[in-house]
Write a protein that holds these residues in place. Structure first.
Motif, short mmCIF file in Angstrom:
data_model
loop_
_atom_site.label_atom_id
_atom_site.label_comp_id
_atom_site.label_asym_id
_atom_site.label_seq_id
_atom_site.Cartn_x
_atom_site.Cartn_y
_atom_site.Cartn_z
N GLY B 348 0.78 -1.23 0.00
CA GLY B 348 0.00 0.00 0.00
C GLY B 348 0.81 1.28 0.00
N SER B 349 2.15 1.18 -0.11
CA SER B 349 2.94 2.40 -0.14
C SER B 349 2.82 3.11 -1.49
CB SER B 349 4.43 2.10 0.13
OG SER B 349 4.63 1.89 1.50
N MET B 350 2.54 2.35 -2.53
CA MET B 350 2.46 2.95 -3.87
C MET B 350 1.01 3.12 -4.32
SD MET B 350 5.42 0.92 -5.87
CE MET B 350 7.13 1.16 -5.49
N VAL B 351 0.24 2.07 -4.11
CA VAL B 351 -1.17 2.09 -4.53
C VAL B 351 -2.00 1.79 -3.29
CG1 VAL B 351 -2.87 1.00 -6.03
CG2 VAL B 351 -0.49 1.13 -6.75
N PRO B 352 -3.04 2.60 -3.01
CA PRO B 352 -3.86 2.30 -1.82
C PRO B 352 -4.41 0.89 -1.88
CG PRO B 352 -4.49 4.41 -2.79
CD PRO B 352 -3.53 3.76 -3.74
N ARG B 353 -4.41 0.23 -0.74
CA ARG B 353 -4.83 -1.17 -0.74
C ARG B 353 -6.31 -1.34 -1.00
NH1 ARG B 353 -3.68 -3.73 4.22
NH2 ARG B 353 -3.79 -5.74 3.19
N TYR B 354 -7.10 -0.25 -0.80
CA TYR B 354 -8.54 -0.42 -1.03
C TYR B 354 -8.88 -0.63 -2.50
CZ TYR B 354 -8.40 4.67 -1.87
OH TYR B 354 -8.10 5.92 -2.32
N VAL B 355 -7.95 -0.31 -3.39
CA VAL B 355 -8.25 -0.56 -4.80
C VAL B 355 -7.90 -1.98 -5.21
CG1 VAL B 355 -7.78 1.85 -5.36
CG2 VAL B 355 -6.01 0.15 -5.78
N MET B 356 -7.28 -2.73 -4.29
CA MET B 356 -6.82 -4.08 -4.64
C MET B 356 -7.93 -5.10 -4.41
SD MET B 356 -3.05 -4.10 -2.96
CE MET B 356 -1.97 -2.70 -3.10
N SER B 357 -7.79 -6.22 -5.10
CA SER B 357 -8.73 -7.32 -4.88
C SER B 357 -8.49 -7.92 -3.51
CB SER B 357 -8.53 -8.38 -5.96
OG SER B 357 -7.25 -8.97 -5.78
N ASP B 358 -9.44 -8.74 -3.09
CA ASP B 358 -9.28 -9.37 -1.77
C ASP B 358 -8.02 -10.22 -1.71
OD1 ASP B 358 -11.55 -8.18 -0.92
OD2 ASP B 358 -12.86 -9.89 -1.34
N GLY B 359 -7.75 -10.92 -2.81
CA GLY B 359 -6.56 -11.78 -2.84
C GLY B 359 -5.29 -10.96 -2.69
N MET B 360 -5.24 -9.85 -3.39
CA MET B 360 -4.05 -9.00 -3.29
C MET B 360 -3.94 -8.37 -1.91
SD MET B 360 -2.49 -9.37 -6.08
CE MET B 360 -1.31 -8.05 -6.17
N ARG B 361 -5.09 -8.04 -1.34
CA ARG B 361 -5.05 -7.49 0.02
C ARG B 361 -4.53 -8.52 1.01
NH1 ARG B 361 -10.42 -3.81 1.06
NH2 ARG B 361 -10.77 -3.30 -1.11
N ARG B 362 -4.97 -9.77 0.79
CA ARG B 362 -4.48 -10.83 1.69
C ARG B 362 -2.97 -11.02 1.50
NH1 ARG B 362 -9.41 -13.32 0.71
NH2 ARG B 362 -8.57 -14.48 -1.06
N ALA B 363 -2.53 -10.96 0.24
CA ALA B 363 -1.09 -11.07 -0.02
C ALA B 363 -0.36 -9.91 0.64
CB ALA B 363 -0.84 -11.08 -1.52
#
Lengths: 330, 417
Positions: B348-363
């Motif tokens: 989340g330092s480059m792209v806010p994590r809220y725009v990521m899919s659930d899988g990417m957030r879990r990663a």
């Protein structure tokens, strides 16, 4: 100059090395090397590249654990805290901080070596004077010349007043003036009782600046003694004579048998001591007073004239090549 | 000559594995990370599900129909909330939903109520740090309201049908959905009760309420500051590790270890230095943020200090771990660039994590950055009490200790040949 007795421990020989063995994979760097370093002695450790000198020095500095054998420092195990305090190590590379000043480097290494806080300033002040860098004490080391950096490198290893100083090629890459200065500094330490063990490829330095010589090859000590002893044991007390003649030497040119086959030399596997190259004849004689005249007479008899003459005593260089051969090692 | 320069440059590249990795593998790795973020997150039409909770203050068929339709919407993920103060009702209270938004448990709270005319109205309780979810949910709720009105109109035999426009039926009446200004500019939200109006036939039906940004000056900047700070903490620590490797390469490390100093002392000394340096680095950045951009550092000093000490310590351990893992500075440079940029992208330092899919957030949860940013988010944005930082502090402390222990174990090989 302070009294060189940091812990007051003076038992037996400063350094005893017995049967050191060290392997790196299949490479045997040390193969049962043994020697001793005496009180206040300046001992030069010589050898071709890959002979095991650096491994030996690193082992003595407790930076490498031998597979076999023993190192004792004033009777103490070589890896003990006491031994560490008694030994100073000057690595071949400039193991100092270029982005610190000379004073900051010395202060840091004095602390690392456990110099008491109350003595820090005094020791660093001495080291700055000793190295001749007092005027540059507050300059960054990276701005120094090669010789000045070498002196700082040296000073950082002696601030804790070691009884034994291990120097791995301390004068590599410096000019003759800096080299002279470094050896004067080492002479001061030696005069104060510090035992020095140094490795070098400068054979003249080793010959002139050490009390005793060790020659190492293939992980073993193959010669141990003073320069005179080594000369006697190897190439003998003969003189090297080089004659330059007035013209190209004919293939029929011959020297008398007793001149071309020098009797006073131990067999080195190369019994013919005479070399003829273009206009130059090179041979060895054991009696300058008698054999030099015979040599010149022989040249005259074969129709040549001598235009130049050079008589040399055999040096460590000859001993070294005699013992280690001319084959490249790396 | 020119050809010779070209060929020797190529040969030098081929002889340097690290350069080859940096040249060819790192760009591909980054492309892959960002492709995963955006292909399974925002963009190209597949928006990640937005976490919402619904509270209904109206108990009639229309409200129940709206709740049902929202619950079955593919774009929303319903989060069950239990109101600790009021367990009587079937749905949580608006207060509990607003608190869930503040805690970050949900992205949007949907409050269904009656307006002054007795018509159905929807309040969207939003967190203005998330600039995507309010737009998505506003569109979904507007659509469902339109569908509900259409259904009601059919039931009442009304001729006009309100439907969401589509390419298949361009002649149908359109329902313009305008994005409220607070979404574009969260700082503009003045208070919790301040609402914006959606410009559509249900203009008075949807109200976007910012429950987070009230009374804050440039609050979002603190989140960006944290993101940048954590990434540079990692780069700084990796640089410190590089200095360690340089010492090893020029035998200074050997020399240090031949003195009275042990490897434990050496590593701890370097760890303390890198931690202190990181703390000062982040503090300077936030002070600058306060002076220039209005980040409210002074009011969050306790949480900031706790998060920054722990994050700096963990970053220092990470830098030492990388250093002890590598054989040369070149190797470290290659590895650290790959790891830090990947962690920063996922974390989340480059792209806010809220725009990521659930899988990417879990990663992302496996990265250092995500935990640190969540902590700073709690301190500066959500303004939660410092005791709520325990998960982040625990994970970062655990990671710091773990990294340091592994670094120590790896450094054994440098102690003795």
């Amino acid at each position: 100059m302070w009294a060189l007795s940091p812990v007051g421990l003076v038992n037996g020989l400063p350094l005893e090395v017995v049967g050191l063995c060290k392997c790196f994979g299949k490479t045997e760097a040390l193969r049962g090397a043994s020697f001793e370093l005496r009180q206040g002695e300046r001992l030069a450790l010589l050898g071709p590249n890959g002979a095991g000198k650096s491994t030996m020095i690193r082992t003595l500095a407790a930076r490498s654990v031998p597979d076999k054998g023993e190192v004792r420092v004033f009777g103490e195990p070589g890896r003990s805290a006491v031994a560490r305090q008694l030994i100073g190590w000057i690595p071949q590379d400039l193991a100092i901080y270029g982005d610190l000043t000379a004073r900051e480097n010395m202060m840091a290494f004095a602390k690392f070596h456990g110099v008491p806080r109350r003595e820090l300033k005094q020791r660093v002040q001495w080291a700055l004077q000793w190295t001749g860098l007092h005027d540059r004490a507050n300059h960054l080391v990276r701005t120094f010349s090669g010789g000045m950096k070498r002196r700082v490198n040296l000073a950082c290893g002696v601030l804790h007043q070691p009884k034994i100083l291990l120097l791995d090629e301390p004068t590599v890459g410096v000019d003759p003036q800096s080299r002279q200065r470094i050896f004067e500094m080492l002479d001061e330490l030696s005069a104060a009782g510090t035992s020095l063990l140094l490795t070098t490829h400068h054979l003249d330095e080793a010959q002139d600046r050490s009390d005793r010589l060790l020659i190492m090859d293939a992980g073993r000590i193959i010669a141990d003694g003073t320069i005179d002893e080594l000369v006697d044991q190897t190439v003998g007390r003969s003189r090297l004579v080089r004659l330059r003649l007035d013209r190209q030497i004919h293939s029929a040119f011959r020297l008398p048998h007793h001149l071309s086959n020098h009797s006073g030399v131990q067999d080195s596997g190369d019994s013919d001591m005479t070399r003829i190259i273009d206009r130059t004849v090179e041979t060895r004689i054991s009696d300058v007073d008698r054999q030099l005249t015979q040599l010149i007479d022989s040249v005259h008899r074969q129709g040549y004239h001598v235009v130049d003459l050079d008589v040399q005593a055999l040096s460590l260089h000859h001993v070294f090549l005699h013992l280690t051969g001319n084959k490249l090692r790396d | 000559m020119t050809w010779t320069v070209f060929t020797i440059s190529l040969r030098r590249l081929l002889h340097s594995p690290v350069e080859l990795v940096l040249t060819f593998v790192v760009p591909v790795a980054f492309f892959s990370v960002f492709a995963l973020i955006f292909s399974k997150g925002v963009g190209i039409g597949s928006t990640p599900k937005t976490k919402v909770a619904i509270t209904a203050q109206v108990d009639n068929l229309a409200a129940q129909t709206l709740v049902d339709s929202l619950q079955s919407n593919d774009g929303l993920r319903m989060i069950s909330l239990v109101d600790e103060n009021d367990n009587d009702g079937p749905t949580p209270t608006p207060k509990a939903v607003a608190q869930a938004v503040r805690n970050g448990t949900i992205a949007i709270g949907i409050n269904i109520r009656k307006d002054k005319q007795g018509e159905l109205a929807v309040d969207l309780l939003t967190d203005s740090s998330d600039q995507v979810a309010p737009q998505v949910v506003t569109a979904i709720v507007a659509r469902e309201l339109a569908m509900l009105h259409a259904k009601l109109a059919r039931t009442q035999q009304q001729p006009e049908v309100m439907r969401r426009p589509s390419l298949d039926s361009p002649t149908e009446k359109t329902v313009p959905i305008a994005v409220p200004s607070e979404i574009h500019n969260p700082a503009a939200a003045k208070s919790e009760v301040k609402a914006s109006t959606v410009e559509q036939p249900f203009a008075n039906s949807i109200h976007v309420v910012d429950v987070m940004g009230e009374g804050k000056s440039s609050p979002i900047v603190s989140l960006y500051a944290a993101g940048i700070a954590v990434m540079f903490l990692l780069f700084g620590a990796s640089g410190g590790g590089g200095a360690f490797l340089e010492e090893r390469e020029n035998t200074t490390l050997d020399r240090l270890l031949s003195t009275q100093m042990s490897m434990d002392q050496l590593l701890l000394g370097k760890w303390f230095y890198l931690t202190a340096l990181g703390f000062v680095q982040v503090t300077v950045m936030f002070i600058w943020g306060q002076v220039i951009f209005g980040v409210d550092l002074a009011s969050h000093l306790d949480g900031f200090i706790m998060m920054t000490i722990v994050t700096s310590g963990a970053a220092a351990s990470f830098g030492l771990l990388l250093a002890t893992l590598c054989k040369s500075r070149g190797q470290l440079n290659g590895l650290s660039v790959i790891l830090i940029l990947t962690m920063s992208a996922l974390g989340g330092s480059m792209v806010p994590r809220y725009v990521m899919s659930d899988g990417m957030r879990r990663a992302g949860q496996w990265t250092f950055n995500a935990w640190a940013l969540d902590g700073y988010d709690k301190v500066f944005w959500r303004e939660l009490p410092v005791h709520t930082l325990w998960p982040q502090l625990s994970v970062l402390m655990g990671a710091g200790v773990g990294f340091l222990l592994v670094a120590r174990a790896l450094a054994v090989r440098w102690e003795l040949e």
